[in-house]
Design a protein around this motif. Structure first.
Motif, PDB file in Angstrom:
ATOM      1  N   GLU A   8       6.668  -1.996   6.606  1.00  0.00           N
ATOM      2  CA  GLU A   8       5.905  -1.309   7.645  1.00  0.00           C
ATOM      3  C   GLU A   8       6.488   0.056   7.981  1.00  0.00           C
ATOM      4  OE1 GLU A   8       6.921  -4.532   7.941  1.00  0.00           O
ATOM      5  OE2 GLU A   8       4.982  -5.536   7.739  1.00  0.00           O
ATOM      6  N   LEU A   9       7.803   0.211   7.883  1.00  0.00           N
ATOM      7  CA  LEU A   9       8.426   1.503   8.197  1.00  0.00           C
ATOM      8  C   LEU A   9       7.995   2.600   7.225  1.00  0.00           C
ATOM      9  CD1 LEU A   9      12.064   0.638   9.321  1.00  0.00           C
ATOM     10  CD2 LEU A   9      10.185   1.530  10.702  1.00  0.00           C
ATOM     11  N   LEU A  10       7.591   2.226   6.040  1.00  0.00           N
ATOM     12  CA  LEU A  10       7.115   3.222   5.089  1.00  0.00           C
ATOM     13  C   LEU A  10       5.775   3.809   5.535  1.00  0.00           C
ATOM     14  CD1 LEU A  10       8.012   1.526   1.680  1.00  0.00           C
ATOM     15  CD2 LEU A  10       9.257   3.338   2.881  1.00  0.00           C
ATOM     16  N   PHE A  11       5.081   3.095   6.426  1.00  0.00           N
ATOM     17  CA  PHE A  11       3.797   3.562   6.942  1.00  0.00           C
ATOM     18  C   PHE A  11       3.923   4.134   8.349  1.00  0.00           C
ATOM     19  CE2 PHE A  11       2.755   0.518   3.668  1.00  0.00           C
ATOM     20  CZ  PHE A  11       1.751   1.170   2.967  1.00  0.00           C
ATOM     21  N   ASP A  12       5.152   4.300   8.828  1.00  0.00           N
ATOM     22  CA  ASP A  12       5.370   4.828  10.168  1.00  0.00           C
ATOM     23  C   ASP A  12       4.729   6.210  10.289  1.00  0.00           C
ATOM     24  OD1 ASP A  12       6.443   4.538  12.752  1.00  0.00           O
ATOM     25  OD2 ASP A  12       8.081   5.895  12.238  1.00  0.00           O
ATOM     26  N   GLY A  13       3.999   6.416  11.354  1.00  0.00           N
ATOM     27  CA  GLY A  13       3.313   7.686  11.543  1.00  0.00           C
ATOM     28  C   GLY A  13       1.813   7.522  11.562  1.00  0.00           C
ATOM     29  N   LEU A  14       1.326   6.383  11.065  1.00  0.00           N
ATOM     30  CA  LEU A  14      -0.098   6.103  11.224  1.00  0.00           C
ATOM     31  C   LEU A  14      -0.326   5.813  12.702  1.00  0.00           C
ATOM     32  CD1 LEU A  14      -0.805   3.888   8.096  1.00  0.00           C
ATOM     33  CD2 LEU A  14      -1.465   6.246   8.468  1.00  0.00           C
ATOM     34  N   GLU A  15      -1.464   6.195  13.207  1.00  0.00           N
ATOM     35  CA  GLU A  15      -1.681   6.219  14.642  1.00  0.00           C
ATOM     36  C   GLU A  15      -1.613   4.879  15.362  1.00  0.00           C
ATOM     37  OE1 GLU A  15      -5.332   6.179  12.278  1.00  0.00           O
ATOM     38  OE2 GLU A  15      -3.782   7.664  12.399  1.00  0.00           O
ATOM     39  N   ASP A  16      -1.910   3.795  14.722  1.00  0.00           N
ATOM     40  CA  ASP A  16      -1.855   2.509  15.414  1.00  0.00           C
ATOM     41  C   ASP A  16      -1.554   1.376  14.433  1.00  0.00           C
ATOM     42  OD1 ASP A  16      -4.354   1.413  14.300  1.00  0.00           O
ATOM     43  OD2 ASP A  16      -5.352   2.876  15.561  1.00  0.00           O
ATOM     44  N   PRO A  17      -1.172   0.223  14.973  1.00  0.00           N
ATOM     45  CA  PRO A  17      -0.829  -0.913  14.093  1.00  0.00           C
ATOM     46  C   PRO A  17      -1.975  -1.342  13.185  1.00  0.00           C
ATOM     47  CG  PRO A  17      -0.066  -1.327  16.321  1.00  0.00           C
ATOM     48  CD  PRO A  17      -0.904  -0.072  16.362  1.00  0.00           C
ATOM     49  N   LEU A  18      -3.218  -1.218  13.648  1.00  0.00           N
ATOM     50  CA  LEU A  18      -4.336  -1.601  12.793  1.00  0.00           C
ATOM     51  C   LEU A  18      -4.435  -0.711  11.567  1.00  0.00           C
ATOM     52  CD1 LEU A  18      -7.176  -2.584  15.293  1.00  0.00           C
ATOM     53  CD2 LEU A  18      -5.762  -4.075  13.871  1.00  0.00           C
ATOM     54  N   SER A  19      -4.066   0.558  11.707  1.00  0.00           N
ATOM     55  CA  SER A  19      -4.065   1.449  10.551  1.00  0.00           C
ATOM     56  C   SER A  19      -3.042   0.984   9.526  1.00  0.00           C
ATOM     57  CB  SER A  19      -3.753   2.885  10.971  1.00  0.00           C
ATOM     58  OG  SER A  19      -4.807   3.400  11.735  1.00  0.00           O
ATOM     59  N   LYS A  20      -1.898   0.514  10.006  1.00  0.00           N
ATOM     60  CA  LYS A  20      -0.885  -0.017   9.083  1.00  0.00           C
ATOM     61  C   LYS A  20      -1.422  -1.247   8.366  1.00  0.00           C
ATOM     62  CE  LYS A  20       2.974   1.761  11.731  1.00  0.00           C
ATOM     63  NZ  LYS A  20       4.149   1.461  12.522  1.00  0.00           N
ATOM     64  N   LEU A  21      -2.087  -2.112   9.121  1.00  0.00           N
ATOM     65  CA  LEU A  21      -2.679  -3.305   8.524  1.00  0.00           C
ATOM     66  C   LEU A  21      -3.750  -2.914   7.521  1.00  0.00           C
ATOM     67  CD1 LEU A  21      -2.959  -6.366   8.382  1.00  0.00           C
ATOM     68  CD2 LEU A  21      -4.534  -6.223  10.323  1.00  0.00           C
ATOM     69  N   ASP A  22      -4.589  -1.952   7.891  1.00  0.00           N
ATOM     70  CA  ASP A  22      -5.623  -1.481   6.972  1.00  0.00           C
ATOM     71  C   ASP A  22      -5.016  -0.939   5.685  1.00  0.00           C
ATOM     72  OD1 ASP A  22      -7.641  -2.144   8.726  1.00  0.00           O
ATOM     73  OD2 ASP A  22      -7.899  -0.091   9.480  1.00  0.00           O
ATOM     74  N   SER A  23      -3.913  -0.214   5.807  1.00  0.00           N
ATOM     75  CA  SER A  23      -3.289   0.353   4.616  1.00  0.00           C
ATOM     76  C   SER A  23      -2.726  -0.739   3.713  1.00  0.00           C
ATOM     77  CB  SER A  23      -2.207   1.366   4.992  1.00  0.00           C
ATOM     78  OG  SER A  23      -1.167   0.752   5.694  1.00  0.00           O
ATOM     79  N   LEU A  24      -2.166  -1.795   4.299  1.00  0.00           N
ATOM     80  CA  LEU A  24      -1.658  -2.893   3.483  1.00  0.00           C
ATOM     81  C   LEU A  24      -2.805  -3.641   2.803  1.00  0.00           C
ATOM     82  CD1 LEU A  24       1.184  -4.269   5.770  1.00  0.00           C
ATOM     83  CD2 LEU A  24       1.427  -3.016   3.623  1.00  0.00           C
ATOM     84  N   ILE A  25      -3.901  -3.814   3.518  1.00  0.00           N
ATOM     85  CA  ILE A  25      -5.081  -4.461   2.926  1.00  0.00           C
ATOM     86  C   ILE A  25      -5.612  -3.617   1.783  1.00  0.00           C
ATOM     87  CG2 ILE A  25      -7.500  -5.077   3.356  1.00  0.00           C
ATOM     88  CD1 ILE A  25      -6.563  -5.944   6.196  1.00  0.00           C
ATOM     89  N   CYS A  26      -5.628  -2.304   1.997  1.00  0.00           N
ATOM     90  CA  CYS A  26      -6.085  -1.388   0.957  1.00  0.00           C
ATOM     91  C   CYS A  26      -5.218  -1.529  -0.297  1.00  0.00           C
ATOM     92  CB  CYS A  26      -6.028   0.037   1.495  1.00  0.00           C
ATOM     93  SG  CYS A  26      -6.477   1.295   0.311  1.00  0.00           S
ATOM     94  N   LEU A  27      -3.919  -1.590  -0.119  1.00  0.00           N
ATOM     95  CA  LEU A  27      -3.022  -1.748  -1.271  1.00  0.00           C
ATOM     96  C   LEU A  27      -3.244  -3.065  -1.986  1.00  0.00           C
ATOM     97  CD1 LEU A  27       0.312  -0.356   0.157  1.00  0.00           C
ATOM     98  CD2 LEU A  27      -1.046   0.625  -1.679  1.00  0.00           C
ATOM     99  N   LEU A  28      -3.451  -4.116  -1.202  1.00  0.00           N
ATOM    100  CA  LEU A  28      -3.654  -5.432  -1.797  1.00  0.00           C
ATOM    101  C   LEU A  28      -4.977  -5.490  -2.578  1.00  0.00           C
ATOM    102  CD1 LEU A  28      -2.382  -7.745   1.062  1.00  0.00           C
ATOM    103  CD2 LEU A  28      -1.312  -7.376  -1.158  1.00  0.00           C
ATOM    104  N   SER A  29      -5.982  -4.812  -2.062  1.00  0.00           N
ATOM    105  CA  SER A  29      -7.281  -4.845  -2.741  1.00  0.00           C
ATOM    106  C   SER A  29      -7.327  -3.842  -3.897  1.00  0.00           C
ATOM    107  CB  SER A  29      -8.399  -4.512  -1.744  1.00  0.00           C
ATOM    108  OG  SER A  29      -8.345  -3.164  -1.362  1.00  0.00           O
ATOM    109  N   GLU A  30      -6.335  -2.927  -3.945  1.00  0.00           N
ATOM    110  CA  GLU A  30      -6.258  -1.899  -4.987  1.00  0.00           C
ATOM    111  C   GLU A  30      -7.534  -1.051  -5.030  1.00  0.00           C
ATOM    112  OE1 GLU A  30      -5.107  -3.672  -8.689  1.00  0.00           O
ATOM    113  OE2 GLU A  30      -3.283  -4.513  -7.845  1.00  0.00           O
ATOM    114  N   ASN A  31      -8.121  -0.843  -3.853  1.00  0.00           N
ATOM    115  CA  ASN A  31      -9.353  -0.061  -3.763  1.00  0.00           C
ATOM    116  C   ASN A  31      -9.215   0.998  -2.669  1.00  0.00           C
ATOM    117  OD1 ASN A  31     -11.964   0.705  -4.299  1.00  0.00           O
ATOM    118  ND2 ASN A  31     -12.890  -0.827  -2.985  1.00  0.00           N
ATOM    119  N   CYS A  32      -8.111   1.702  -2.665  1.00  0.00           N
ATOM    120  CA  CYS A  32      -7.856   2.735  -1.654  1.00  0.00           C
ATOM    121  C   CYS A  32      -8.655   3.988  -1.968  1.00  0.00           C
ATOM    122  CB  CYS A  32      -6.378   3.096  -1.608  1.00  0.00           C
ATOM    123  SG  CYS A  32      -5.331   1.722  -1.144  1.00  0.00           S
ATOM    124  N   GLU A  33      -9.146   4.605  -0.925  1.00  0.00           N
ATOM    125  CA  GLU A  33      -9.828   5.894  -1.089  1.00  0.00           C
ATOM    126  C   GLU A  33      -9.310   6.863  -0.077  1.00  0.00           C
ATOM    127  OE1 GLU A  33     -13.997   5.890  -1.629  1.00  0.00           O
ATOM    128  OE2 GLU A  33     -13.952   3.999  -2.680  1.00  0.00           O
TER     129      GLU A  33
END
Length: 90
Positions: free
Chosen positions: A65-90
């Motif tokens: 999670e510290l690698l994503f520090d700076g995203l505006e809220d915890p949900l953004s961090k969660l969204d980014s992890l979901i994006c990585l897991l789905s391998e469909n980031c845009e």
């Protein structure tokens, strides 16, 4: 591919690596990844993979999670992890 996530991860990886007093090569070896991969991550030119970020965070002794520090809220961090897991980031 440069995304908001890759830019944030790039900035944080570089900052945390320097704070740990490690060169790119030393961190890559400690994390068990190719130095070219770490270079690409730090320049926001890599397709981020959760497994690679886990190796880097473990080598730095931090949570992923510290690698994503700076995203505006915890949900953004969660969204980014979901994006990585789905391998469909845009």
């Amino acid at each position: 591919m440069e995304t908001l996530y890759s830019k944030i991860v790039a900035q944080n990886t570089l900052k945390l690596r320097k704070e740990a007093g490690l060169s790119q090569f030393a961190l890559a070896i400690e994390a068990g990844i190719d130095p070219k991969t770490l270079n690409a991550i730090e320049h926001a030119n890599a397709n981020l993979e959760l497994s690679t970020l886990e190796k880097i965070s473990k080598a730095l002794g931090i949570s992923v999670e510290l690698l994503f520090d700076g995203l505006e809220d915890p949900l953004s961090k969660l969204d980014s992890l979901i994006c990585l897991l789905s391998e469909n980031c845009e």
